[in-house]
Design a protein around this motif. Structure first.
Motif, PDB file in Angstrom:
ATOM      1  N   CYS A 249       0.849  -1.184   0.000  1.00 25.99           N
ATOM      2  CA  CYS A 249       0.000   0.000   0.000  1.00 25.99           C
ATOM      3  C   CYS A 249       0.888   1.239   0.000  1.00 25.99           C
ATOM      4  CB  CYS A 249      -0.919   0.008   1.219  1.00 25.99           C
ATOM      5  SG  CYS A 249      -2.110  -1.361   1.246  1.00 25.99           S
ATOM      6  N   GLU A 254      -3.251   3.538   5.143  1.00 27.62           N
ATOM      7  CA  GLU A 254      -3.921   2.589   4.257  1.00 27.62           C
ATOM      8  C   GLU A 254      -3.461   1.169   4.555  1.00 27.62           C
ATOM      9  OE1 GLU A 254      -5.080   2.835  -0.338  1.00 27.62           O
ATOM     10  OE2 GLU A 254      -2.929   2.494  -0.038  1.00 27.62           O
ATOM     11  N   THR A 255      -2.178   1.005   4.836  1.00 30.86           N
ATOM     12  CA  THR A 255      -1.640  -0.309   5.175  1.00 30.86           C
ATOM     13  C   THR A 255      -2.351  -0.896   6.387  1.00 30.86           C
ATOM     14  OG1 THR A 255       0.542   0.273   4.286  1.00 30.86           O
ATOM     15  CG2 THR A 255       0.459  -1.526   5.880  1.00 30.86           C
ATOM     16  N   VAL A 258      -6.161  -1.716   5.545  1.00 26.24           N
ATOM     17  CA  VAL A 258      -6.353  -2.924   4.730  1.00 26.24           C
ATOM     18  C   VAL A 258      -6.088  -4.171   5.566  1.00 26.24           C
ATOM     19  CG1 VAL A 258      -5.452  -4.240   2.770  1.00 26.24           C
ATOM     20  CG2 VAL A 258      -5.859  -1.784   2.539  1.00 26.24           C
ATOM     21  N   THR A 299       4.120  -1.040   3.698  1.00 24.35           N
ATOM     22  CA  THR A 299       4.533   0.114   2.908  1.00 24.35           C
ATOM     23  C   THR A 299       5.840  -0.236   2.198  1.00 24.35           C
ATOM     24  OG1 THR A 299       5.734   0.996   4.818  1.00 24.35           O
ATOM     25  CG2 THR A 299       3.472   1.775   4.475  1.00 24.35           C
ATOM     26  N   TYR A 317      -1.514  -3.022  -4.192  1.00 23.33           N
ATOM     27  CA  TYR A 317      -2.851  -2.470  -3.935  1.00 23.33           C
ATOM     28  C   TYR A 317      -3.003  -1.149  -4.683  1.00 23.33           C
ATOM     29  CZ  TYR A 317      -7.091  -1.842  -1.116  1.00 23.33           C
ATOM     30  OH  TYR A 317      -8.400  -1.704  -0.694  1.00 23.33           O
ATOM     31  N   ASN A 318      -1.909  -0.395  -4.749  1.00 17.54           N
ATOM     32  CA  ASN A 318      -1.797   0.788  -5.616  1.00 17.54           C
ATOM     33  C   ASN A 318      -0.444   0.722  -6.296  1.00 17.54           C
ATOM     34  OD1 ASN A 318      -3.032   1.965  -2.743  1.00 17.54           O
ATOM     35  ND2 ASN A 318      -4.236   2.494  -4.536  1.00 17.54           N
TER      36      ASN A 318
END
Length: 601
Positions: A249, A254-255, A258, A299, A317-318
């Motif tokens: 991520c 965000e990490t 998720v 990350t 994820y991105n």
């Protein structure tokens, strides 16, 4: 193939690495070890992630250390504590048969007093992150004047994280007579400049193509709606029942989010990022290495020290913004000659980025259809049957229970027994997936229709902001700026596109007004921030027309267009005067952020 015995290593080292299962040297080890054992020249080693660079410099380094001298003779700089911990652990294993050789690990997140005490007891090799080591130098807790060997591991990442000034300050305290060895997976211009500034006629060894990815990695991407990211992630994980991998991520928040969603949904997952304490990070990594965890959500920075074999998948994820980050991420799998799969979850806006990656890396990205519910159930069912075939039957232990089992099942014939037995595994997946929608997105040929649909159905606005890469902005820094200025969190921000002197990002519509109001009159680094709703195409300069309170200004009474750099006077809504390109560039160049990227993440 050459053997370690032919590279000039001592018996003590050979016995230690033999016990670790080392059989034949990798290409970078075979080329680097004989040169480094001579101890005469600076060295640059370029090789893909997972090719054994730590042993390539670690084994000859241990041979060159003078055990009688209880002074730091070698310094290894690492961008992250995870990588530093892994390097120190490897060196201790390599040197297990060398008496009294001391390796001390120095990194943030742990007691600095304990680390200082270990250094004062005597250290031959220091493995350090730049931030913590610099802190010790300023406290006069460590003396580097006798350093004979300096190793820069993951040099490209240290520069990406903004450690150049720290490295300069650290090197100023070391001997000019030292040898410098630089190891990296990629060779961007910044790393090339390091070799010119810090080295004298270095021997350079390149294994494979610089900036290339491992040929054993299969690159795939799934095309999806931005709102479906998490559901597609779950579907991919369910489609590969034996998956053992890392989900990357872009931000710490965000990490964590998720990972928490995965754990809540019953997956063996956890997160690793810079907000965790060292104890928490150690626990997560221990669980991942012993496979208690099936998925590690991470990350880019935190994952740099992960050295785990047999990863089957890496999931983006991105997509990262930098080519080197994709190379490092993907290199976590397909290590030691094995195969792996790198999966990217992308929206239509990312298709061009995928094509650029494919061209620059000279690899093929295959668009893969997102599995529908029936396909997931079939894969799970076949995996269950495979496990049944492979299960180890404990004949003696189960024998006392067979009579009772047979009695319980006596009324079921063979076919009915199989159906009921299989249904125990099948039912829970079928119940979840039987009515789930097809998550596949149309390809780029349907983009116009998608954008038209987005205008009507999307709950996100596309925002323009007049800061970009040339201002030292990256995605985490932009998200932090938005949160600090407006209170809107990263989880509410969607796709981010960074340009030279401006950027675009998607935000949930309910937060658009907050962002525009939060940046009204804001000044960052001497520059007045301008932010407004953008048009649908981020490559175009026109903005959505109409008199909207979210746009930060109105159209002229004569119906003139709302140009990006229209001539506006300062107002309470944060407008500002028109500037020439030269003025904007001068401001941009004079307003670089001085804060570095995450330190010792």
């Amino acid at each position: 193939m050459n053997s370690f015995e032919n590279l000039g290593l001592s018996k003590a080292i050979l016995e230690a690495i033999s016990e670790l299962g080392f059989e034949n040297p990798t290409p970078i080890q075979e080329k680097a070890i004989p040169v480094l054992l001579e101890g005469r020249s600076d060295f640059v080693g370029l090789a893909q992630t997972g090719t054994g660079k730590t042993a390539a410099y670690g084994l000859p380094l241990l041979e060159l250390i003078e055990q009688e001298e209880k002074l730091p003779q070698a310094l290894i700089l690492s961008p992250t504590r995870e990588l530093g911990i892994q390097i120190a652990e490897d060196l201790r294993l390599f040197s297990k048969n060398i008496l009294n050789l001391s390796v001390v690990n120095v990194y943030g997140g742990a007691s600095i007093d304990d680390q200082i005490r270990k250094l004062r007891r005597g250290a031959h090799v220091i493995v350090a992150t730049p931030g913590r080591l610099l802190d010790m130098i300023r406290r006069r807790a460590v003396n580097l004047s006798k350093i004979e060997y300096l190793i820069l591991d993951e040099a490209d990442e240290m520069l990406n994280m903004g450690f150049k000034e720290d490295i300069d300050e650290i090197l100023a305290t070391t001997s000019e007579e030292k040898l410098t060895w630089l190891f990296s997976a990629t060779m961007p211009p910044e790393v090339r400049r390091i070799s010119k500034n810090y080295m004298t006629d270095p021997v350079e060894v390149t294994v494979g193509t610089a900036n290339a990815t491992n040929v054993n990695i299969e690159h795939q991407y799934y095309l999806l709606n931005n709102r479906d990211h998490y559901n597609v992630l779950k579907r991919v994980v369910d489609y590969y029942p034996d998956i053992f991998g890392i989900v990357f991520c872009r931000t710490r928040k965000e990490t964590q989010e998720v990972a928490e969603l995965l754990m809540k949904d019953g997956y063996n997952a956890d997160a690793i990022h810079g907000d965790l304490t060292q104890v928490q990070r150690d626990r997560v990594m221990r669980n991942f290495k012993n496979r208690t965890l099936q998925l590690l959500v991470a990350t880019d920075v935190a994952a740099r020290g992960i050295d785990v074999d047999d990863l089957t998948h890496v999931i983006h994820y991105n997509l990262p913004d930098e080519l080197e980050f994709y190379t490092h991420r993907s290199g976590r799998t397909a290590r030691a000659g094995k195969k792996g799969i790198s999966i990217s979850l992308i929206t239509p806006r990312d298709e061009r980025k995928v094509k650029n990656l494919a061209r620059k890396l000279k690899v093929e990205f295959a668009q893969v259809k997102i599995p529908v519910g029936e396909e997931v159930c079939e894969r799970q069912l076949l995996n269950f049957m495979h496990r049944v075939q492979e299960v180890n039957v404990e004949e003696t232990e189960i024998a006392p229970f067979l009579d009772g089992i047979n009695e319980e099942l006596k009324d079921l014939d063979r076919e009915d027994l199989i159906k009921r037995f299989v249904s125990l595994e099948f039912n829970r997946f079928w119940e979840y997936y039987k009515n789930t929608p097809d998550l596949n997105m149309k390809s780029s040929t349907q983009k116009r229709a998608i954008r038209a649909s987005d205008r009507g159905d999307s709950n996100e606005d596309r925002m323009f902001i007049n800061v970009g890469k040339k201002d030292g902005i990256d995605v985490p820094r932009l998200l932090n700026l938005i949160h600090k200025q407006c209170g809107v969190r990263g989880k509410n921000i969607g796709r981010v596109d960074l340009k030279g002197v401006f950027s675009f990002f998607d935000v949930e519509k309910q937060y658009t007004d907050e962002i525009i109001k939060g940046f009204a009159g804001a000044v960052v680094g001497g520059r007045t921030i301008r932010i407004e709703i953008s048009g649908d195409d981020p490559t175009q300069s026109s903005h959505r027309k109409g008199n909207s309170p979210r746009s930060g200004g109105s159209r002229s009474d004569r119906g003139g267009s709302d140009r990006r750099f229209s001539d506006r006077r300062s107002s309470d809504r944060g407008g500002y005067k028109k500037e020439s390109y030269r003025d904007r560039k001068r401001k941009s160049e004079g307003s670089r952020y001085s804060d570095r990227k995450r330190r010792d993440a």
